[in-house]
Design an enzyme around this catalytic site. Structure first.
Site, short mmCIF file in Angstrom:
data_model
loop_
_atom_site.label_atom_id
_atom_site.label_comp_id
_atom_site.label_asym_id
_atom_site.label_seq_id
_atom_site.Cartn_x
_atom_site.Cartn_y
_atom_site.Cartn_z
N GLU A 1 0.83 -1.22 0.00
CA GLU A 1 0.00 0.00 0.00
C GLU A 1 0.86 1.26 0.00
OE1 GLU A 1 -0.56 -2.60 1.95
OE2 GLU A 1 -2.65 -3.22 1.71
N PHE B 1 -11.67 -8.29 13.22
CA PHE B 1 -10.57 -8.69 12.33
C PHE B 1 -10.26 -7.56 11.35
CE2 PHE B 1 -9.21 -10.75 8.31
CZ PHE B 1 -7.97 -11.18 8.76
N GLN B 2 -9.00 -7.21 11.28
CA GLN B 2 -8.50 -6.14 10.40
C GLN B 2 -9.19 -4.80 10.64
OE1 GLN B 2 -8.34 -7.64 6.29
NE2 GLN B 2 -6.25 -8.31 6.70
N LYS C 1 -17.55 -1.75 5.35
CA LYS C 1 -17.86 -2.74 4.31
C LYS C 1 -19.35 -2.82 4.01
CE LYS C 1 -17.03 -7.43 2.80
NZ LYS C 1 -16.32 -8.69 3.00
N MET D 1 23.45 10.11 4.05
CA MET D 1 23.34 11.36 4.79
C MET D 1 23.55 11.11 6.29
SD MET D 1 23.16 14.52 4.17
CE MET D 1 22.25 15.25 2.80
#
Lengths: 162, 574
Positions: free
Chosen positions: B65, B127-128, B177, B486
């Site tokens: 993602e 869940f999730q 959802k 750096m």
């Protein structure tokens, strides 16, 4: 320096989080925050009291608040003629003997007794924060069992619509 | 049989048929003329992906993602249009956090849709499930949690409006959802009503007149131009303005490309690794005209020494930026383009600043960017110069953060705007490569080069699969010094050469890695090899990865050491 802000916000879920998150990120401690419905449907009014050390930061706070899409109006009441009120409920230890004395103390503050028990009374006081602080100090020697303050709610005196 | 009859009756009737939340969302995306979606499916967005199937809007499946959102940022940067991202709930959503913060701080327009668990289980640690709405409040310009199907058309329309107007930024829509599956008949044509959101585009005329007056008084004026000029697509106006008043221009890192780099009035980039001439101008000026820059600390150095004798004009579309860092005498809230247009209508005279310009020109000549050219090793600065020569300055360059980024900013002089895609404010390692994917999709005909460090590239290199799958002819140039350059440089200069965890001797064989994805890989160790690899591969319609082994202990100079003022640059001369 105390900074008092009157804010008109959309009353969507999460707005309070949005506003307080803004202060959290900049490390400001909020002295008090009050929220309730306003005269317009769908809009809430918030009063926030902050402790800020310099005017440039105070201005930055107002700008950051203005930037929020859910905030419709921000009025900085600091140093302006404003009506400010706070409500406090104070439960004080009180034997039956000293009850009269307590009534005499709270009377000049126009505070009222809203609950009475064998060992305590509960006092309700409304007014400026200074007045409430003065009352609390007078009651402290009697033994304050519980104290709840709402924080300031305020708007300008000139009747300008906030 | 009666059932069939009923269905027919509905089809022929006037009432619109109900649509699912997912279908409503897809048609809203079509109404916004979304050209491409970057995303990654998962349980909470399955209805949405079902509605996307054959919907006609191309979808790019990244391999993480984070890759999707950086790609969307790259797309937004070069195209000027909002980048659209879809991720699932929970881990899908939290993987977007870095990109959201990056887009927020660099003002890139994004519309990000995250799935959420169903409303009936929200708040139960389902869940999730992740509370992405409250998590992303401080790192989005605005965010939504959808509560009903009916509000979807309005939210989508507002999201695109907010993301792309005013100061651009990311807008997140958290979408439970069950709302994507619920069917409803809704009016999809909605009017936007956002009373708390009214960006100011036109400047206050009183302030404009103050600018005109201030210009008459100035002996040492300088323009500081930031990304605000590019977001407003106003670089031609910047140039006209600078030429008309005869005032030199300094760019911020993100503003590069606004003024043509070879323009006689251009002093280079200002700030920590800017040019000496640019920083002297910012230090000594008596009038500073900031157009669309936010006085980032990497630009100002210690703010006590920044433009300390100057009257400061700050033009910004975001009022909260004005006076945030540097006290401002003339605040101008307005769009950079609109403000420049109005300024150019005024009677502007050339500033009386000949001596000032002459002195800056001689600083520019006397203290150019420098590096030691020694035989045998491949100098990273030379590498960038070669890329510039071979591409004639016409490529789109994307980078991560760090040494390679600063070298690219210094040694790839941009002549035109919107070809420089870099992570400025957040300094995101792993940004450059996925951003090049979005940039290439946004500008299919252009040569896109991802200049990345060996450290940053390893944070998002899984997107090589995307390059292959979508036939993107991106050129990946790894400025490989086997170190977090750096970090190593700072440890050398400020931590007694104690290289704590900054050297990374163990690396994959990048050539084989590229080949394993079906992409051509080339190892380059000398200047000649680099030149050959670049000129032979940049103009083929194929992706290529070029692993360039550069001198490992090279530093970025000049430099304002941390905490020092803009006049205290070190390494100005060899």
């Amino acid at each position: 320096m105390k900074q008092i802000l009157a804010i008109l916000v959309n009353d969507h879920a999460g707005v309070l989080n949005r506003v307080t998150g803004l202060f959290l990120r900049r490390g400001y401690n909020i002295d008090s925050i009050t929220v309730g419905r306003s005269e317009r449907k769908g809009l809430s009014r918030m009063t926030i009291v902050l402790d800020v050390e310099n005017p440039m930061r105070a201005e930055q706070v107002v700008k950051q608040l203005h930037k929020q899409i859910d905030i419709l109006k921000v009025i900085d009441l600091t140093g302006r003629a404003a009506v400010e009120r706070e409500l406090a409920m104070i439960r004080v230890s009180s034997s039956l003997q000293n009850r009269g004395e307590l009534y005499n103390i709270i009377q000049p503050f126009r505070a009222t007794v809203i609950d009475v028990g064998r060992e305590s009374i509960t006092i309700e006081a409304t007014g400026s924060s200074d007045k409430i602080e003065a009352l609390i100090e007078l009651l402290r020697p009697y033994g304050i069992k519980e104290l709840a303050r709402t924080g300031i709610t305020a708007f300008t005196r000139e009747m300008e619509p906030v | 049989m009666t059932g069939q009859y009923t269905v027919k009756e509905i089809e022929t009737s006037e009432t619109p048929s109900p649509k699912s939340g997912a279908e409503i969302l897809v048609s809203a995306l079509k109404r916004e003329n979304v050209e491409v979606i970057f995303g990654y499916p998962g349980g909470a967005v399955l209805y949405l992906y079902d509605a996307l199937y054959e919907c006609g809007i191309p979808h790019v499946l990244t391999r993480h993602e984070q890759g999707a959102i950086h790609a969307a940022e790259g797309y937004a940067r070069v195209s000027g249009k909002p980048g659209v991202v879809i991720a699932t709930s929970g881990p899908g959503a939290t993987n977007l956090i870095t990109g959201l913060t990056d887009a927020m701080i660099d003002s890139l327009p994004l519309v990000v849709i995250t799935g959420q668990v169903g409303t009936s289980v929200m708040g139960t640690d389902a869940f999730q499930e992740a509370p992405i709405f409250s998590m992303t409040m401080p790192i989005t310009k605005y965010n939504y949690q959808v509560r009903s199907v009916e509000e979807l058309p309005r939210i989508l329309k507002e999201a695109f409006h907010i993301a792309s107007t005013g100061r651009p930024g990311p807008v997140l829509i958290d979408l439970p959802k069950d709302i994507t599956s619920k069917a409803s008949i809704v009016d999809e044509e909605v009017e936007i009503s956002l009373p708390g959101y009214n960006p100011t585009y036109s400047p206050n005329m009183m302030q404009i007149h103050k600018i005109v007056q201030a210009l008459k008084m100035a002996k040492k004026p300088v323009i500081l131009a930031g990304a605000g000029v590019l977001h407003a697509r106003a670089s031609h106006l910047l140039r006209q303005f600078a030429e008309r008043i005869g005032v030199p221009v300094v760019h911020t890192l993100l503003g590069l490309g606004g003024m043509p780099a070879d323009h006689p009035l251009f002093l280079g980039m200002g700030g920590m690794h800017g040019t000496y001439a640019a920083n002297r101008a910012l230090y000594e000026c008596d009038l500073l005209i900031n157009i669309g820059a936010r006085f980032d600390d990497r630009l100002t150095g210690n703010p006590d020494h920044f433009a300390r004798n100057a009257k400061v004009i700050h033009i910004d579309i975001d009022p909260a930026e004005i006076g945030k860092i540097i006290p401002t005498e003339i605040p101008v809230v307005g769009d950079a383009g609109e403000t420049l247009r109005i300024l150019l209508e005024e009677e502007l005279e050339k500033c009386d600043a000949e001596e000032w310009i002459r002195s800056l020109h001689s600083l520019k000549k006397e203290y150019p960017l420098w590096y030691k050219k020694d035989e045998g090793t491949l100098k990273p600065q030379r590498l960038i110069e070669m890329i510039h020569e071979i591409t004639k300055g016409e490529a789109i360059i994307t980078t991560d953060v760090g040494q390679h980024q600063m070298w690219a900013a210094q040694y790839y002089p941009f002549q035109t705007p919107n070809r420089w895609v870099t992570s400025g404010g957040l300094g995101t390692m792993g940004f450059g490569f996925p951003a090049s994917i979005g940039a290439q999709i946004g500008k299919p005909g252009e040569l896109v080069i991802a200049i990345v460090g060996d450290g940053g590239f390893q944070m998002t290199l899984q997107e090589l699969a995307v390059v292959k799958e979508y036939h993107l002819p991106i050129k990946i140039v790894i400025v490989n010094n086997f170190a977090l350059g750096m970090v190593r440089q700072w440890q050398e200069l400020f931590y007694n050469e104690r290289y704590s965890e900054s050297l990374i001797p163990t690396q994959p064989d990048f050539v084989k890695l590229a080949e394993s994805y079906g992409i051509k890989g080339i190892l380059v160790q000398t200047e000649e090899e680099a030149y050959e690899a670049f000129s032979n591969n940049f103009f083929h319609n194929e992706p290529v990865l070029i692993d360039c082994r550069v001198a490992p202990f090279e530093n970025v100079y000049p430099m304002i050491p941390p905490g020092k003022g803009i006049h205290q640059m070190e390494g100005v001369k060899p």
